[in-house]
Design a protein around this motif. Structure first.
Motif, mmCIF file in Angstrom:
data_model
loop_
_atom_site.group_PDB
_atom_site.id
_atom_site.type_symbol
_atom_site.label_atom_id
_atom_site.label_comp_id
_atom_site.label_asym_id
_atom_site.label_seq_id
_atom_site.Cartn_x
_atom_site.Cartn_y
_atom_site.Cartn_z
ATOM 1 N N LYS A 94 5.192 -7.061 5.132
ATOM 2 C CA LYS A 94 4.210 -5.981 5.110
ATOM 3 C C LYS A 94 4.733 -4.839 4.231
ATOM 4 C CE LYS A 94 2.237 -2.565 8.244
ATOM 5 N NZ LYS A 94 2.283 -2.010 9.568
ATOM 6 N N ALA A 95 3.890 -4.317 3.358
ATOM 7 C CA ALA A 95 4.280 -3.183 2.515
ATOM 8 C C ALA A 95 4.513 -1.957 3.394
ATOM 9 C CB ALA A 95 3.195 -2.893 1.486
ATOM 10 N N VAL A 96 5.584 -1.228 3.105
ATOM 11 C CA VAL A 96 5.946 -0.038 3.867
ATOM 12 C C VAL A 96 6.236 1.086 2.870
ATOM 13 C CG1 VAL A 96 7.670 0.934 5.449
ATOM 14 C CG2 VAL A 96 6.955 -1.430 5.716
ATOM 15 N N ALA A 97 5.793 2.293 3.198
ATOM 16 C CA ALA A 97 6.097 3.444 2.346
ATOM 17 C C ALA A 97 7.600 3.674 2.321
ATOM 18 C CB ALA A 97 5.384 4.690 2.873
ATOM 19 N N LYS A 98 8.123 4.144 1.202
ATOM 20 C CA LYS A 98 9.565 4.402 1.079
ATOM 21 C C LYS A 98 10.037 5.370 2.159
ATOM 22 C CE LYS A 98 9.544 3.703 -3.882
ATOM 23 N NZ LYS A 98 9.660 4.345 -5.194
ATOM 24 N N SER A 99 9.214 6.341 2.479
ATOM 25 C CA SER A 99 9.589 7.332 3.499
ATOM 26 C C SER A 99 9.633 6.742 4.906
ATOM 27 C CB SER A 99 8.613 8.511 3.469
ATOM 28 O OG SER A 99 7.298 8.062 3.785
ATOM 29 N N LYS A 100 9.040 5.575 5.103
ATOM 30 C CA LYS A 100 9.010 4.916 6.418
ATOM 31 C C LYS A 100 9.988 3.749 6.504
ATOM 32 C CE LYS A 100 5.371 7.279 7.858
ATOM 33 N NZ LYS A 100 5.441 8.262 8.871
ATOM 34 N N ALA A 101 10.792 3.534 5.464
ATOM 35 C CA ALA A 101 11.739 2.411 5.462
ATOM 36 C C ALA A 101 12.718 2.553 6.614
ATOM 37 C CB ALA A 101 12.497 2.367 4.143
ATOM 38 N N ARG A 102 13.078 1.428 7.207
ATOM 39 C CA ARG A 102 14.069 1.435 8.277
ATOM 40 C C ARG A 102 15.061 0.300 8.033
ATOM 41 N NH1 ARG A 102 9.725 -0.357 12.761
ATOM 42 N NH2 ARG A 102 9.979 -2.583 12.539
ATOM 43 N N LYS A 113 14.296 4.484 -8.687
ATOM 44 C CA LYS A 113 13.162 5.037 -7.934
ATOM 45 C C LYS A 113 11.995 4.053 -7.933
ATOM 46 C CE LYS A 113 14.405 9.787 -8.535
ATOM 47 N NZ LYS A 113 13.965 11.152 -8.599
ATOM 48 N N ASN A 114 12.082 3.034 -8.777
ATOM 49 C CA ASN A 114 11.024 2.034 -8.862
ATOM 50 C C ASN A 114 11.388 0.829 -8.000
ATOM 51 O OD1 ASN A 114 8.841 0.443 -9.514
ATOM 52 N ND2 ASN A 114 9.470 0.054 -11.612
ATOM 53 N N TYR A 115 11.034 0.920 -6.733
ATOM 54 C CA TYR A 115 11.270 -0.198 -5.815
ATOM 55 C C TYR A 115 10.177 -0.224 -4.754
ATOM 56 C CZ TYR A 115 13.338 3.174 -2.502
ATOM 57 O OH TYR A 115 13.548 4.221 -1.642
ATOM 58 N N VAL A 116 10.057 -1.373 -4.091
ATOM 59 C CA VAL A 116 9.119 -1.518 -2.988
ATOM 60 C C VAL A 116 9.892 -1.866 -1.723
ATOM 61 C CG1 VAL A 116 7.121 -2.158 -4.403
ATOM 62 C CG2 VAL A 116 8.629 -3.951 -3.525
ATOM 63 N N VAL A 117 9.305 -1.502 -0.596
ATOM 64 C CA VAL A 117 9.887 -1.805 0.705
ATOM 65 C C VAL A 117 8.949 -2.781 1.414
ATOM 66 C CG1 VAL A 117 10.673 -0.854 2.911
ATOM 67 C CG2 VAL A 117 10.860 0.522 0.815
ATOM 68 N N ARG A 118 9.496 -3.851 1.915
ATOM 69 C CA ARG A 118 8.711 -4.850 2.646
ATOM 70 C C ARG A 118 9.329 -5.044 4.013
ATOM 71 N NH1 ARG A 118 4.055 -5.571 -0.050
ATOM 72 N NH2 ARG A 118 3.812 -7.474 1.103
ATOM 73 N N ARG A 119 8.486 -5.035 5.050
ATOM 74 C CA ARG A 119 8.964 -5.228 6.414
ATOM 75 C C ARG A 119 8.732 -6.684 6.821
ATOM 76 N NH1 ARG A 119 7.956 -0.446 9.677
ATOM 77 N NH2 ARG A 119 9.696 0.164 8.383
#
Length: 190
Positions: free
Chosen positions: A131-139, A182-188
């Motif tokens: 699932k796509a996650v905002a960078k600010s919500k990465a855990r 700064k160009n990255y994606v976060v996936r949960r």
């Protein structure tokens, strides 16, 4: 609820009987004799009944969400533990462990071993999983895919504090390192 009439003493109806009566468009008592009741009393009973059902369903939803969050946290902890186990192992292009890794081989191995999640052996393809996650919500435990434009070029596992576990490049070893782009994606995934 109490329903009173002019000619009969006050009478108590069950909520189910009241709902059935209201659904049929009449309030019944005894053998189908119409009873009078104020609209406010009927409305209050309906709202009260609906409210208790809503609270009951909300309670179940809250418990289910809490249980899911606990499972997710436990899975993320397993991912972080597995990621740290491989600290110091050498990078080798195309390797997927357990003795050597390239970046996507490392993430593929860790998620499979710790959480049973299957990923392809390409950073570009891994960015489509979970699932796509905002960078600010990465855990901690989230997948990080660094990109050039929209193409995934490097993968790691978020460790918190702007760092990730990764197998960086030839001549380096698996380590916790700063996310340098700064160009990255976060996936949960867990």
């Amino acid at each position: 609820m109490r329903v009173s009439t002019l000619s009969r003493p006050a009478r108590t109806l069950e909520v189910g009987a009241l709902a059935l009566s209201v659904g049929l468009g009449l309030l019944t008592g005894g053998l189908g004799t119409p009873q009078s009741a104020s609209a406010a009393t009927v409305a209050t009973t309906q709202v009260s009944s609906q409210t208790s059902v809503a609270f009951s369903q909300t309670g179940i939803t809250v418990k289910a969400a809490a249980s899911q969050a606990a499972k997710s946290k436990a899975a993320a902890n397993r991912v972080m533990t597995e990621a740290a186990k491989h600290k110091g192992k050498k990078y080798k292009f195309g390797a997927s462990g357990p003795k050597r890794f390239d970046c996507s081989g490392y993430t593929m191995y860790v998620y499979k071993k710790a959480a049973g999640k299957k990923l392809p052996h390409k950073a570009h393809l891994q960015q489509r999983y979970g699932k796509a996650v905002a960078k600010s919500k990465a855990r901690a435990g989230d997948l990080i895919v660094i990109r050039t434009g929209t193409k995934g070029t490097h993968a790691g596992i978020y460790a918190g504090g702007g760092k990730m576990w990764a197998a960086p490049r030839t001549g380096k070893t698996v380590t916790k390192q700063k996310i340098w782009s700064k160009n990255y994606v976060v996936r949960r995934l867990v």
